[in-house]
Design a protein around this motif. Structure first.
Motif, PDB file in Angstrom:
ATOM      1  N   PRO A 106       6.434  -5.788   4.710  1.00 15.51           N
ATOM      2  CA  PRO A 106       5.652  -4.552   4.848  1.00 15.51           C
ATOM      3  C   PRO A 106       4.163  -4.842   4.716  1.00 15.51           C
ATOM      4  O   PRO A 106       3.750  -5.723   3.965  1.00 15.51           O
ATOM      5  N   SER A 107       3.365  -4.121   5.452  1.00 15.95           N
ATOM      6  CA  SER A 107       1.928  -4.384   5.463  1.00 15.95           C
ATOM      7  C   SER A 107       1.164  -3.113   5.790  1.00 15.95           C
ATOM      8  O   SER A 107       1.729  -2.114   6.253  1.00 15.95           O
ATOM      9  N   ALA A 163      -7.867   0.175   1.467  1.00 13.90           N
ATOM     10  CA  ALA A 163      -6.587  -0.468   1.161  1.00 13.90           C
ATOM     11  C   ALA A 163      -6.112  -0.087  -0.239  1.00 13.90           C
ATOM     12  O   ALA A 163      -4.923   0.203  -0.450  1.00 13.90           O
ATOM     13  N   GLN A 164      -7.018  -0.085  -1.212  1.00 16.29           N
ATOM     14  CA  GLN A 164      -6.651   0.300  -2.568  1.00 16.29           C
ATOM     15  C   GLN A 164      -6.193   1.760  -2.628  1.00 16.29           C
ATOM     16  O   GLN A 164      -5.248   2.107  -3.334  1.00 16.29           O
ATOM     17  N   LEU A 165      -6.837   2.601  -1.873  1.00 18.44           N
ATOM     18  CA  LEU A 165      -6.461   4.016  -1.852  1.00 18.44           C
ATOM     19  C   LEU A 165      -5.059   4.203  -1.299  1.00 18.44           C
ATOM     20  O   LEU A 165      -4.243   4.950  -1.855  1.00 18.44           O
ATOM     21  N   ASN A 197       2.081   4.041  -4.118  1.00 17.27           N
ATOM     22  CA  ASN A 197       2.645   3.476  -5.341  1.00 17.27           C
ATOM     23  C   ASN A 197       3.197   2.068  -5.095  1.00 17.27           C
ATOM     24  O   ASN A 197       4.316   1.727  -5.471  1.00 17.27           O
ATOM     25  N   VAL A 198       2.379   1.241  -4.435  1.00 21.39           N
ATOM     26  CA  VAL A 198       2.756  -0.145  -4.169  1.00 21.39           C
ATOM     27  C   VAL A 198       1.608  -1.040  -4.604  1.00 21.39           C
ATOM     28  O   VAL A 198       0.513  -0.578  -4.907  1.00 21.39           O
ATOM     29  N   GLN A 199       1.885  -2.342  -4.629  1.00 25.33           N
ATOM     30  CA  GLN A 199       0.878  -3.333  -4.986  1.00 25.33           C
ATOM     31  C   GLN A 199       0.515  -4.161  -3.755  1.00 25.33           C
ATOM     32  O   GLN A 199       1.387  -4.535  -2.967  1.00 25.33           O
ATOM     33  N   ASP A 241      -0.869  -7.455   3.134  1.00 25.72           N
ATOM     34  CA  ASP A 241       0.552  -7.528   2.795  1.00 25.72           C
ATOM     35  C   ASP A 241       0.833  -6.711   1.545  1.00 25.72           C
ATOM     36  O   ASP A 241      -0.006  -6.645   0.632  1.00 25.72           O
ATOM     37  N   ILE A 242       1.977  -6.086   1.510  1.00 24.92           N
ATOM     38  CA  ILE A 242       2.423  -5.311   0.347  1.00 24.92           C
ATOM     39  C   ILE A 242       3.422  -6.145  -0.455  1.00 24.92           C
ATOM     40  O   ILE A 242       4.370  -6.707   0.116  1.00 24.92           O
TER      41      ILE A 242
END
Length: 250
Positions: A43-44, A185-187, A193-195, A247-248
């Protein structure tokens, strides 16, 4: 003997088919859940952003020309050359270096008069000589335009402003673009709710390009007038567009 041989061949084929059918479930059973997960695309986040800065121009470019008409082609070209020589001399007196003057067009064409139901009648010939001048001192733009008009220029195609070295403005725009991309990207990561695992690739577009020429009206000035044609340089916009893939973390 031939019939027995065909029977044996058919039996061998059936045995092979049964063996392959039995092996398929066994291969499926050996795939672990982790292996199946690894086969799926990671996931990305595919995001874009831009950085934009304003910069004051430090140079200008003016395109103008001399147009003459005469009964013959030779006369049209000769008259044009006489006026253009005067224009070049005026540019030198205005402090414009020869390297900053470039011929951008030279044209000679026949001119006709058209009357309905009659063949075209040759009226004469038109010669046009156009030059592009780079002015590195913006305080001389108006006075230079007035000087060449007084010397014989009767066509002004446009004026554009630019930067001699846009690298500093571009680098500042790149920094702003990256900050905007990181914040976006941070938003998204927080909202989902991912890193984020890191950025996979980054591509750039845009950059500095000189503004297109704008129509420039020059008013004829009397020789004794102390005023010059007013010119406002304004500001230029330097923009950098970027696209990044993050990338997630799983």
């Amino acid at each position: 003997m031939k019939r027995a041989f065909k029977t044996l061949m058919l039996g061998g084929a059936l045995t092979a088919a049964v063996a392959l059918g039995a092996a398929a479930p066994t291969m499926a059973q050996t795939l672990q859940p982790g292996a199946i997960q690894m086969m799926q695309p990671a996931p990305s986040l595919n995001l874009s952003a831009y950085g934009e800065v304003k910069a004051a121009p430090d140079m200008a470019t003016i395109s103008f020309g001399v147009q003459t008409e005469a009964a013959t082609a030779q006369e049209a070209m000769r008259d044009n050359a006489t006026q253009m020589t005067q224009v070049m001399a005026a540019l030198r007196r205005a402090g414009i270096a020869e390297r900053d003057v470039q011929t951008s067009g030279l044209n000679l064409s026949a001119q006709y008069d058209y009357v309905q139901n009659e063949p075209p009648k040759l009226r004469g010939y038109q010669a046009v000589n156009r030059v592009t001048v780079t002015i590195n001192d913006l305080s001389k733009v108006g006075t230079t335009a007035d000087a060449v008009v007084a010397a014989g220029v009767n066509q002004i195609d446009g004026i554009s402003f630019g930067l001699k070295d846009p690298s500093a403005a571009e680098d500042r725009a790149r920094q702003l673009a990256v900050r905007a991309l990181q914040a976006k990207a941070q938003l998204y990561a927080q909202a989902l709710n991912v890193q984020l695992a890191g950025i996979r690739n980054l591509s750039e577009g845009g950059g500095y390009s000189p503004a297109p020429p704008q129509l420039f009206a020059v008013r004829a000035m009397a020789m004794e007038s102390r005023d010059s044609t007013p010119v406002a340089a304004g500001e230029l916009t330097v923009r950098i567009d970027i696209t990044g893939v993050y990338d997630i973390a799983r």
